[in-house]
Design a protein around this motif. Structure first.
Motif, short mmCIF file in Angstrom:
data_model
loop_
_atom_site.label_atom_id
_atom_site.label_comp_id
_atom_site.label_asym_id
_atom_site.label_seq_id
_atom_site.Cartn_x
_atom_site.Cartn_y
_atom_site.Cartn_z
N VAL A 261 -24.25 -11.37 57.42
CA VAL A 261 -24.26 -12.06 56.13
C VAL A 261 -25.18 -13.27 56.25
CG1 VAL A 261 -22.86 -13.14 54.32
CG2 VAL A 261 -21.84 -11.41 55.83
N GLU A 262 -26.09 -13.42 55.30
CA GLU A 262 -27.07 -14.49 55.39
C GLU A 262 -26.69 -15.66 54.50
OE1 GLU A 262 -31.66 -14.74 54.10
OE2 GLU A 262 -31.25 -13.36 55.77
N ASP A 263 -26.78 -16.88 55.06
CA ASP A 263 -26.57 -18.10 54.29
C ASP A 263 -27.73 -19.03 54.59
OD1 ASP A 263 -25.38 -20.00 52.65
OD2 ASP A 263 -23.37 -19.58 53.41
N TRP A 264 -27.74 -20.20 53.95
CA TRP A 264 -28.86 -21.10 54.13
C TRP A 264 -28.92 -21.68 55.53
CZ3 TRP A 264 -32.70 -20.69 51.09
CH2 TRP A 264 -32.52 -20.38 49.73
N HIS A 265 -27.78 -21.94 56.15
CA HIS A 265 -27.80 -22.59 57.46
C HIS A 265 -27.78 -21.60 58.61
CE1 HIS A 265 -23.61 -21.51 57.26
NE2 HIS A 265 -23.40 -21.97 58.48
N ALA A 266 -27.33 -20.39 58.37
CA ALA A 266 -27.12 -19.46 59.48
C ALA A 266 -26.91 -18.04 58.97
CB ALA A 266 -25.87 -19.89 60.28
N GLU A 267 -26.94 -17.12 59.92
CA GLU A 267 -26.48 -15.76 59.69
C GLU A 267 -25.10 -15.62 60.33
OE1 GLU A 267 -30.22 -12.68 59.58
OE2 GLU A 267 -29.40 -13.24 61.52
N LEU A 268 -24.21 -14.93 59.67
CA LEU A 268 -22.90 -14.62 60.23
C LEU A 268 -22.92 -13.17 60.71
CD1 LEU A 268 -20.64 -16.13 57.41
CD2 LEU A 268 -21.77 -17.31 59.31
N TRP A 269 -22.61 -12.97 61.98
CA TRP A 269 -22.52 -11.62 62.56
C TRP A 269 -21.04 -11.34 62.80
CZ3 TRP A 269 -26.77 -8.77 65.31
CH2 TRP A 269 -28.04 -9.18 64.84
N LEU A 270 -20.47 -10.46 62.01
CA LEU A 270 -19.04 -10.21 62.01
C LEU A 270 -18.75 -8.81 62.54
CD1 LEU A 270 -18.40 -11.63 58.43
CD2 LEU A 270 -18.25 -12.86 60.61
N ASP A 271 -17.92 -8.74 63.57
CA ASP A 271 -17.61 -7.47 64.22
C ASP A 271 -16.19 -6.99 64.03
OD1 ASP A 271 -20.21 -7.47 65.42
OD2 ASP A 271 -19.47 -8.86 66.94
N ASP A 272 -15.31 -7.86 63.52
CA ASP A 272 -13.91 -7.45 63.42
C ASP A 272 -13.71 -6.45 62.28
OD1 ASP A 272 -12.51 -9.27 60.98
OD2 ASP A 272 -14.34 -10.08 61.86
N ALA A 273 -12.78 -5.54 62.48
CA ALA A 273 -12.58 -4.44 61.54
C ALA A 273 -12.21 -4.91 60.14
CB ALA A 273 -11.49 -3.50 62.08
N ASP A 274 -11.43 -5.99 60.04
CA ASP A 274 -11.03 -6.48 58.73
C ASP A 274 -12.22 -6.97 57.92
OD1 ASP A 274 -8.40 -5.89 59.19
OD2 ASP A 274 -7.81 -7.94 59.75
N SER A 275 -13.13 -7.68 58.57
CA SER A 275 -14.31 -8.18 57.86
C SER A 275 -15.20 -7.03 57.42
CB SER A 275 -15.11 -9.13 58.76
OG SER A 275 -14.40 -10.33 58.99
N VAL A 276 -15.41 -6.07 58.32
CA VAL A 276 -16.23 -4.91 57.96
C VAL A 276 -15.63 -4.18 56.76
CG1 VAL A 276 -17.08 -2.67 58.73
CG2 VAL A 276 -17.15 -4.63 60.29
N ALA A 277 -14.32 -4.00 56.79
CA ALA A 277 -13.64 -3.31 55.69
C ALA A 277 -13.77 -4.07 54.38
CB ALA A 277 -12.17 -3.09 56.04
N THR A 278 -13.70 -5.39 54.45
CA THR A 278 -13.83 -6.21 53.24
C THR A 278 -15.21 -6.04 52.62
OG1 THR A 278 -12.25 -7.88 53.99
CG2 THR A 278 -13.86 -8.57 52.34
N TYR A 279 -16.26 -6.11 53.43
CA TYR A 279 -17.61 -5.98 52.89
C TYR A 279 -17.88 -4.57 52.39
CZ TYR A 279 -18.94 -10.72 54.04
OH TYR A 279 -19.02 -12.09 54.05
#
Length: 286
Positions: free
Chosen positions: A236-254
């Motif tokens: 996920v891209e934001d102005w200050h950083a990229e978020l790299w999310l590996d947990d199953a809950d986050s993947v499922a949400t997106y």
């Protein structure tokens, strides 16, 4: 900044403080350590690192370990850093050597991915950009971030990644908000050529290209862009950083977000018509 990230940064700071206080030659003050480390180091910087208000680079961790007489501690410090940086990757740090290394890191992630699912609300995704469009996007981002200029190398790396569109066995599920088609992040003539490329890509067997038009009834607001790699990782891209999310809950949400937006999307000839409507309006303005 997330609580987990800040806690991890503070934990790293405690490790750094412990190394300073247990220097084999005797404990060092912050000022003494800064002097020993040399150019660019100040007592304030030492304090910020130890209190979790600033994140050290790998090079700074190595210098700290050596300066405090604990070179063997570097590997552990680096592992801590990599552990929380794998989730939040600041642009300041990522772009310290320019955009090309960032593009190559993304390419490596793409190479291990068979199904790439993308939502983009403000720009044409990099996988579909023309070289001219990419050049303007990367130049403006470098200006904003005040990062080193390696625009042409970065453009080549981005365009090279698009070879995946012609590789059998790969699948690209790309959704765009209509606003991404209108954004004049480049001269109108270049945007026109970019829109022409998009219409030409509709129907490619490796690509499912959808457009969510302004007129669509939405079940969720068109939030920031994200990329889902084989349902194992979300970026996920934001102005200050990229978020790299590996947990199953986050993947499922997106994935739920993408599927919800997909319910409002146009595909095939309907998507081409939506893009062409924007293209015709652009020609008038141009």
């Amino acid at each position: 900044m997330s609580t987990d990230y800040q806690q991890a940064r503070e934990a790293l700071g405690l490790q750094l403080r412990e190394l300073r206080l247990t220097c084999p030659e005797g404990r060092l003050t912050g000022a003494q350590l800064a002097e020993r480390l040399g150019g660019g180091w100040t007592k304030s910087k030492v304090s910020k690192l130890e209190n979790g208000r600033q994140t050290a680079s790998a090079e700074e961790l190595r210098a700290w370990a050596d300066a405090t007489g604990h070179p063997e501690a570097f590997a552990g410090l680096l592992a801590q850093l990599r552990g929380f940086e794998s989730h939040i990757r600041s642009w300041r740090r990522q772009l310290s050597s320019g955009h090309r290394p960032v593009q190559e890191a993304i390419t490596a992630e793409h190479d291990r991915t068979r199904v790439l699912t993308i939502w983009e609300n403000v720009l044409v995704p990099g996988m579909l950009q023309t070289a001219d469009y990419a050049r303007h996007v990367l130049t403006r981002h470098a200006n904003l971030m005040r990062s080193p200029r390696d625009t042409e190398d970065a453009v080549r790396a981005r365009i090279l990644r698009q070879q995946g569109l012609s590789e059998p066995g790969r699948r690209y599920r790309i959704l765009m908000w209509e606003g991404a088609l209108h954004a004049l992040v480049c001269p109108p003539s270049i945007l026109a050529a970019q829109l022409d490329r998009l219409t030409g890509l509709v129907g490619l067997d490796t690509l499912e290209l959808g457009v969510v038009p302004f007129s669509a009834s939405l079940k969720i607001f068109p939030g920031n862009g994200f990329w889902i790699y084989d349902e194992r990782r979300v970026v996920v891209e934001d102005w200050h950083a990229e978020l790299w999310l590996d947990d199953a809950d986050s993947v499922a949400t997106y994935l739920r977000v993408w599927n919800t937006l997909d319910e409002s999307a146009l595909y095939g000839v309907d998507a081409q018509n939506a893009i062409n409507r924007v293209r015709r309006g652009l020609s008038v303005r141009a």
